[in-house]
Motif scaffolding. Structure first.
Motif, PDB file in Angstrom:
ATOM      1  N   LEU A   1      99.564  77.263  29.793  1.00 23.31           N
ATOM      2  CA  LEU A   1     100.630  77.923  30.542  1.00 23.31           C
ATOM      3  C   LEU A   1     100.671  79.440  30.370  1.00 23.31           C
ATOM      4  CD1 LEU A   1     103.577  75.361  30.138  1.00 23.31           C
ATOM      5  CD2 LEU A   1     102.092  75.712  32.116  1.00 23.31           C
ATOM      6  N   PRO A   2     100.504  79.978  29.169  1.00 20.21           N
ATOM      7  CA  PRO A   2     100.586  81.437  29.054  1.00 20.21           C
ATOM      8  C   PRO A   2      99.616  82.196  29.938  1.00 20.21           C
ATOM      9  CG  PRO A   2     100.782  80.432  26.890  1.00 20.21           C
ATOM     10  CD  PRO A   2     100.410  79.326  27.846  1.00 20.21           C
ATOM     11  N   GLU A   3      98.405  81.648  30.179  1.00 17.11           N
ATOM     12  CA  GLU A   3      97.432  82.362  31.001  1.00 17.11           C
ATOM     13  C   GLU A   3      97.886  82.456  32.455  1.00 17.11           C
ATOM     14  OE1 GLU A   3      93.886  80.043  32.941  1.00 17.11           O
ATOM     15  OE2 GLU A   3      94.023  79.406  30.865  1.00 17.11           O
ATOM     16  N   TRP A   4      98.813  81.581  32.866  1.00 15.23           N
ATOM     17  CA  TRP A   4      99.249  81.582  34.257  1.00 15.23           C
ATOM     18  C   TRP A   4     100.263  82.683  34.548  1.00 15.23           C
ATOM     19  CZ3 TRP A   4     100.113  75.567  34.417  1.00 15.23           C
ATOM     20  CH2 TRP A   4      98.873  74.946  34.266  1.00 15.23           C
ATOM     21  N   LYS A   5     100.654  83.443  33.524  1.00 13.25           N
ATOM     22  CA  LYS A   5     101.521  84.588  33.761  1.00 13.25           C
ATOM     23  C   LYS A   5     100.856  85.561  34.723  1.00 13.25           C
ATOM     24  CE  LYS A   5     103.637  86.430  30.225  1.00 13.25           C
ATOM     25  NZ  LYS A   5     103.857  86.993  28.874  1.00 13.25           N
TER      26      LYS A   5
ATOM     27  N   ARG B   1     105.849  81.500  40.808  1.00 11.21           N
ATOM     28  CA  ARG B   1     106.871  82.134  39.975  1.00 11.21           C
ATOM     29  C   ARG B   1     107.553  81.138  39.055  1.00 11.21           C
ATOM     30  NH1 ARG B   1     112.228  83.319  40.149  1.00 11.21           N
ATOM     31  NH2 ARG B   1     112.488  82.116  42.060  1.00 11.21           N
ATOM     32  N   ARG B   2     107.900  79.961  39.588  1.00 12.98           N
ATOM     33  CA  ARG B   2     108.596  78.943  38.800  1.00 12.98           C
ATOM     34  C   ARG B   2     107.718  77.704  38.721  1.00 12.98           C
ATOM     35  NH1 ARG B   2     114.158  77.414  40.635  1.00 12.98           N
ATOM     36  NH2 ARG B   2     114.558  77.187  38.413  1.00 12.98           N
ATOM     37  N   VAL B   3     107.360  77.308  37.516  1.00 15.92           N
ATOM     38  CA  VAL B   3     106.429  76.200  37.301  1.00 15.92           C
ATOM     39  C   VAL B   3     107.151  75.045  36.614  1.00 15.92           C
ATOM     40  CG1 VAL B   3     104.330  75.455  36.130  1.00 15.92           C
ATOM     41  CG2 VAL B   3     104.435  77.735  37.177  1.00 15.92           C
ATOM     42  N   LEU B   4     107.013  73.860  37.191  1.00 14.51           N
ATOM     43  CA  LEU B   4     107.548  72.643  36.584  1.00 14.51           C
ATOM     44  C   LEU B   4     106.445  71.985  35.780  1.00 14.51           C
ATOM     45  CD1 LEU B   4     109.663  70.361  36.217  1.00 14.51           C
ATOM     46  CD2 LEU B   4     108.805  69.372  38.360  1.00 14.51           C
ATOM     47  N   PHE B   5     106.729  71.739  34.500  1.00 12.00           N
ATOM     48  CA  PHE B   5     105.751  71.107  33.627  1.00 12.00           C
ATOM     49  C   PHE B   5     106.341  69.827  33.062  1.00 12.00           C
ATOM     50  CE2 PHE B   5     103.932  71.016  29.144  1.00 12.00           C
ATOM     51  CZ  PHE B   5     102.842  70.260  29.532  1.00 12.00           C
ATOM     52  N   PRO B   6     106.020  68.666  33.675  1.00 11.33           N
ATOM     53  CA  PRO B   6     106.471  67.380  33.117  1.00 11.33           C
ATOM     54  C   PRO B   6     105.638  67.047  31.883  1.00 11.33           C
ATOM     55  CG  PRO B   6     105.790  67.206  35.437  1.00 11.33           C
ATOM     56  CD  PRO B   6     105.241  68.477  34.904  1.00 11.33           C
ATOM     57  N   THR B   7     106.281  66.573  30.835  1.00  8.32           N
ATOM     58  CA  THR B   7     105.545  66.277  29.619  1.00  8.32           C
ATOM     59  C   THR B   7     105.992  64.967  28.998  1.00  8.32           C
ATOM     60  OG1 THR B   7     105.033  67.040  27.379  1.00  8.32           O
ATOM     61  CG2 THR B   7     107.178  67.675  28.278  1.00  8.32           C
TER      62      THR B   7
ATOM     63  N   MET C   1     103.654  83.706  37.196  1.00  4.87           N
ATOM     64  CA  MET C   1     104.619  82.783  36.614  1.00  4.87           C
ATOM     65  C   MET C   1     105.654  83.545  35.795  1.00  4.87           C
ATOM     66  SD  MET C   1     103.949  79.498  34.094  1.00  4.87           S
ATOM     67  CE  MET C   1     103.478  80.555  32.722  1.00  4.87           C
ATOM     68  N   GLN C   2     106.924  83.294  36.094  1.00  2.00           N
ATOM     69  CA  GLN C   2     108.012  83.946  35.394  1.00  2.00           C
ATOM     70  C   GLN C   2     108.865  82.969  34.597  1.00  2.00           C
ATOM     71  OE1 GLN C   2     110.304  86.298  38.166  1.00  2.00           O
ATOM     72  NE2 GLN C   2     108.492  87.286  39.018  1.00  2.00           N
ATOM     73  N   GLU C   3     108.839  81.704  34.996  1.00  3.14           N
ATOM     74  CA  GLU C   3     109.702  80.725  34.339  1.00  3.14           C
ATOM     75  C   GLU C   3     109.026  79.361  34.306  1.00  3.14           C
ATOM     76  OE1 GLU C   3     113.895  78.430  35.295  1.00  3.14           O
ATOM     77  OE2 GLU C   3     113.684  80.507  35.921  1.00  3.14           O
ATOM     78  N   VAL C   4     109.166  78.678  33.181  1.00  2.00           N
ATOM     79  CA  VAL C   4     108.638  77.325  33.026  1.00  2.00           C
ATOM     80  C   VAL C   4     109.803  76.367  32.822  1.00  2.00           C
ATOM     81  CG1 VAL C   4     107.193  75.775  31.645  1.00  2.00           C
ATOM     82  CG2 VAL C   4     106.513  78.162  31.965  1.00  2.00           C
TER      83      VAL C   4
END
Length: 299
Positions: free
Chosen positions: A22-26, A3-9, A30-33
């Motif tokens: 990321l969009p495909e992981w909806k 549901r909640r994904v952390l994306f370090p960049t 996934m609800q929040e990045v």
């Protein structure tokens, strides 16, 4: 499930390529990045008012890039937050994951390379070993031309065809529990693999080897039946003998899988499948994305 994904960049080409996924992981829930920028202490000037001004300028620049990345993802219908931290990358990523209560950390890495960038090589490996939640390490074929870096994905759908190597340990079962829930993410096929370590089997009598084959095949078939109950359309089982990480990587290439899902520890300190150097070899040498699960039994 994530549901909640952390994306370090670090805003590199590798990180940008992961962001495009990321969009495909909806479909995986996934609800929040949470976009995390990390300023490394080595990048910060030492002392003085001028140096403080430089640090503030670095912060401002990072915030602007986070803002642009946020706008790009929000334009694709995602809910996005941003956060900026100063500190060593891997411990900072793990700390933020714990503080924010995320369900998944998504990172980028280049297959078969030890490129020393923020989210590659040793940093991704350290996060995978220490993170309290699953870590998805995307892999890319990297093309460099005239100073331009292009990251190409091996598979357009990360969760489509999954390889799950198992040694039937408690930690492997936790990874299997994640595999069970991947149908919602678009998983159409799962390959269940068990590799009997040839180094431990070398001096076993034939009748004992036959018994091991029978027991391990029954275990794999039981897992196959469980996945059928979770709606996975196609499940295959494979039993091989060899060096575990070598066979895992070989099957991943032979079967053209989109994702390898594994646990971080194996059954024992001697005859283990997915811990120590084997675990490191899989996540470092794989050309395919790797989802690493480190649960309560994998401490």
């Amino acid at each position: 499930m994530f549901r909640r994904v952390l994306f370090p960049t670090d805003f590199s080409a590798y990180a940008t390529a992961v962001m495009d996924c990321l969009p495909e992981w909806k479909a995986a829930g996934m609800q929040e990045v949470l976009l995390l920028g990390v300023i490394r202490p080595a990048e910060i000037p030492l002392g003085g008012s001028l140096d403080r001004d430089v640090l503030e300028e670095m912060r401002w620049g990072a915030q602007q890039r986070l803002h642009l990345a946020r706008q790009a993802l929000e334009g694709q219908g995602l809910v996005v937050r941003t956060r900026l931290e100063v500190g060593p990358p891997a411990p900072t990523i793990v700390r933020v994951a714990e503080e924010e209560g995320v369900d998944l950390i998504a990172m980028g890495a280049q297959g078969k390379s030890l490129v020393q960038e923020l989210l590659l090589g040793s940093v991704a490996h350290e996060v995978a070993r220490r993170a309290p939640v699953p870590v998805l390490i995307e892999k890319f074929d990297v093309v460099r031309q005239l100073g331009y870096v292009e990251c190409r994905r091996r598979c357009a759908r990360t969760f489509h065809r999954v390889l799950h190597p198992t040694d039937f340990s408690d930690c492997a079962r936790e990874a299997f529990n994640v595999v069970k829930r991947l149908r919602a993410a678009g998983t159409e096929e799962v390959i269940l693999l068990h590799v009997q370590d040839e180094r431990a089997m070398r001096h076993r009598p034939p009748e004992q080897l036959a018994e091991f084959d029978r027991i391990d095949t029954e275990r794999l078939e039981e897992m196959k039946r469980a996945l059928a109950l979770y709606g996975i359309p196609q499940v295959r089982v494979m039993l091989r003998r060899g060096i575990p990480f070598v066979e895992t990587l070989r099957v991943a290439e032979e079967e053209d899988v989109c994702l390898i899902v594994l646990g971080t520890k194996g059954r024992s300190a001697v005859a283990e499948m997915l811990s120590g150097s084997t675990f490191e070899n899989v996540i470092r040498q794989s050309c395919r994305p790797v989802l690493v699960v480190r649960g309560t039994q994998c401490q």
